[in-house]
Design an enzyme around this catalytic site. Structure first.
Site, short mmCIF file in Angstrom:
data_model
loop_
_atom_site.label_atom_id
_atom_site.label_comp_id
_atom_site.label_asym_id
_atom_site.label_seq_id
_atom_site.Cartn_x
_atom_site.Cartn_y
_atom_site.Cartn_z
N LYS A 25 12.39 -8.15 -1.48
CA LYS A 25 12.20 -6.71 -1.24
C LYS A 25 13.01 -6.25 -0.03
CE LYS A 25 7.87 -5.19 -0.58
NZ LYS A 25 7.66 -4.40 0.65
N SER A 26 12.95 -7.00 1.06
CA SER A 26 13.66 -6.58 2.27
C SER A 26 15.15 -6.47 2.01
CB SER A 26 13.44 -7.61 3.38
OG SER A 26 12.10 -7.60 3.79
N ASP A 43 3.84 -10.81 6.35
CA ASP A 43 3.27 -10.33 5.09
C ASP A 43 2.42 -11.38 4.39
OD1 ASP A 43 4.45 -7.86 5.45
OD2 ASP A 43 6.27 -8.42 4.37
N ARG A 74 -0.47 -6.57 -1.57
CA ARG A 74 -0.71 -7.97 -1.16
C ARG A 74 -2.20 -8.29 -1.08
NH1 ARG A 74 4.54 -9.20 -0.51
NH2 ARG A 74 5.79 -7.80 0.75
N SER A 78 9.43 -5.87 15.26
CA SER A 78 9.45 -5.26 13.92
C SER A 78 10.88 -5.14 13.42
CB SER A 78 8.81 -3.87 13.97
OG SER A 78 9.20 -3.12 12.84
N LYS A 97 -0.22 -2.11 8.31
CA LYS A 97 0.56 -2.38 7.08
C LYS A 97 0.09 -1.42 5.97
CE LYS A 97 3.17 -5.49 8.81
NZ LYS A 97 4.58 -5.15 9.03
N ARG A 110 -4.89 -4.50 7.06
CA ARG A 110 -5.07 -5.80 6.38
C ARG A 110 -6.06 -6.71 7.07
NH1 ARG A 110 1.14 -6.93 4.37
NH2 ARG A 110 0.93 -5.55 2.57
N ARG A 165 0.57 5.68 7.99
CA ARG A 165 1.20 4.65 8.82
C ARG A 165 2.01 5.26 9.97
NH1 ARG A 165 3.76 0.22 4.94
NH2 ARG A 165 3.85 -0.91 6.91
N GLY A 184 6.95 1.41 3.64
CA GLY A 184 7.27 1.56 5.06
C GLY A 184 8.71 1.19 5.35
C1 S3P Z 1 10.03 -5.64 6.57
C2 S3P Z 1 9.52 -5.89 7.81
C3 S3P Z 1 8.10 -6.14 8.07
C4 S3P Z 1 7.32 -6.43 6.79
C5 S3P Z 1 7.71 -5.52 5.67
C6 S3P Z 1 9.19 -5.66 5.37
C7 S3P Z 1 11.47 -5.35 6.45
O1 S3P Z 1 7.56 -4.99 8.68
O2 S3P Z 1 5.93 -6.33 7.02
O3 S3P Z 1 6.99 -5.83 4.49
O4 S3P Z 1 12.00 -5.41 5.33
O5 S3P Z 1 12.10 -5.08 7.48
P1 S3P Z 1 7.69 -4.78 10.27
O6 S3P Z 1 9.11 -4.95 10.61
O7 S3P Z 1 7.25 -3.39 10.57
O8 S3P Z 1 6.80 -5.83 10.85
#
Ligand code: S3P
Length: 434
Positions: free
Chosen positions: A15-16, A314, A389, A161, A341, A345, A116, A88
């Site tokens: 996903k990222s 996550d 999740r 983050s 999140k 969570r 959020r 997010g």
């Molecule tokens: C992500 C970063 C994480 C993670 C999210 C995906 C990303 O969040 O929890 O599911 O793709 O950069 P944070 O960077 O806010 O911790």
């Protein structure tokens, strides 16, 4: 309740990386071909936002995606709301890209996303020259007018983050000179890796305090390049842990990303005595990848240090499920970020586990789970709170528990893991519509 899991599968794309492929592809010059893009709702929302900002984003018949970039500075003003759904990552990263452009965009999302905190990105983006009008607490919906002449900044982020870091680096692409983010602990580095893949200059050095200092040199010409996206380790975690918990199971999950800044769960599971091996290690699309071979076996409790949290942020909901079946008391430290999140969570895990007959405690930002050293009772109806999740974690718990678990809403799973139920059931799982 399932018997055992067996067989071989592939989980959907990371996903990222999928969000970043679409956003960076949109900011590059030329056509980026993306193989293995996650076609979950979160990523499709980012695809829609990039289209509204003027990039060409299309799906080919063979499942590949083509992104036709407009170049840094080339995003256009969207004539509609950018609805980022549940995501997010999509919201915060697209805000970063928009912040470096002289356009106004209106962001919104679902009920979870609208709760959020966004000030963690809008505050540094404002320092770079963006103007933001948001609801109380910096929440969505919000309007963001990017800077006509963005300024580079040095930003010491209070949170580790990757979303905050990435938003600033993306805005920094439009600024003259160097933009730097200092993070208190290293977070996932996919943005940095992909920026380099597209030809930008990015440096990353450890700080004396255990964090990282990341600098991007602004106004590069990003050159489109092909991107191959590996399977998402955060999605692989669900069938992997179900296979650990269901006696006699043995499964292989092919082509999973094992970037060290994402692999904290596997390190923790190894410490718990899990039989997980990384076969056929290779590099694909610039990221380390392996086939995960998972065999069932008893787990023992462990203490998870706070420093590991960013590399498995996550994975705590599903780790907490594993801890409930393990022998002894598991303590997971440094979980403050879990409160912000897709749901709170920390509370959702504690409530769900306790309803399933597990003794849990939250002490500050530590979660403590008293493992049963065997089967958990289960038998609860768990509220998934618009959190994919939480939904998937408790379905996995239910498969391995004495009594089945129901969740109130499975629709949210499609945000990150389309085909989850079918995939788990093909391996021998027992998820049924309520
Ligand atoms: C992500 C970063 C994480 C993670 C999210 C995906 C990303 O969040 O929890 O599911 O793709 O950069 P944070 O960077 O806010 O911790």
């Amino acid at each position: 309740m399932a018997d055992r899991l067996s067989g071989t599968c592939r989980v959907p794309g990371d996903k990222s990386l999928s969000h970043r492929a679409l956003i960076l592809g949109g900011l590059a010059i030329g056509r980026t071909r993306v193989t293995g893009l996650l076609e979950g709702e979160d990523v499709l929302a980012t695809a829609g936002a990039m289209r509204a900002l003027g990039a060409g984003v299309t799906r080919q018949a063979d499942g590949e995606w083509i992104v036709s970039g407009v170049g840094i500075g080339g995003l256009q003003e969207p004539d509609t709301l950018l609805d980022m759904g549940n995501s997010g990552t999509g919201a915060r990263l697209v805000m970063g890209a928009v912040a470096g452009h002289d356009v106004t965009a209106f962001f919104t999302g679902d009920a979870s996303l609208r709760r959020r905190p966004m000030a963690r990105v809008t505050e540094p983006l404002s320092r770079m020259g963006a103007k933001v009008v948001a609801r109380e607490g910096g929440r969505l919906p919000l309007a963001l007018t990017g800077a006509a002449a963005p300024m580079p900044i040095i930003y010491a982020s209070p949170v580790a983050s990757a979303q905050v870091k990435s938003a600033i680096l993306l805005a920094g692409l439009s600024a003259p000179g160097d933009t730097t983010v200092i993070e208190p602990l290293a977070s996932r580095d996919h943005t940095e890796n992909l920026l380099r893949h597209f030809g930008a200059t990015v440096t990353s050095t450890p700080t004396n305090e255990g964090g990282r200092r990341i600098t991007v040199t602004g106004q590069p010409e990003l050159k489109a390049g092909d991107i191959v996206i590996p399977g998402d380790p955060s999605s692989a975690a669900f069938p992997a842990i179900a296979a650990l918990l269901l006696p006699q199971s043995e499964i292989t999950i092919e082509g999973v990303g094992i970037n060290p800044l994402r692999a904290g769960l596997f390190e923790t599971l190894h410490e718990m005595g899990a039989n997980i091996t990384f076969a056929k290690r290779r590099i694909a699309g610039g990221e380390p990848v392996a086939d995960l071979v998972i065999r069932a076996g008893a787990l023992k409790a462990v203490t998870v240090p706070a420093e590991r949290a960013p590399s498995m942020i996550d994975e705590y909901p599903i780790l907490a499920v594993a801890a409930a079946f393990a022998k002894g008391r598991t303590a997971m430290h440094g979980l403050a970020e879990l409160r912000v999140k897709e749901s709170d969570r920390l509370s959702a895990i504690a409530k769900g586990l306790s309803d399933c007959g597990v003794t849990v405690a939250i002490e500050g930002d530590t979660l403590i789970v008293e493992g049963k050293g065997g089967k958990v009772r289960g038998g609860a109806a768990v509220a998934s709170a618009l959190d994919h999740r939480i939904a998937m974690s408790f379905l996995m718990l239910g498969m391995a528990a004495e009594k089945p678990v129901t969740i109130d809403d499975g629709a949210t799973i499609a945000t990150s893991f389309p085909g989850f139920v079918a995939l788990v059931n093909r391996l021998g799982g027992s998820i049924a519509p309520a």
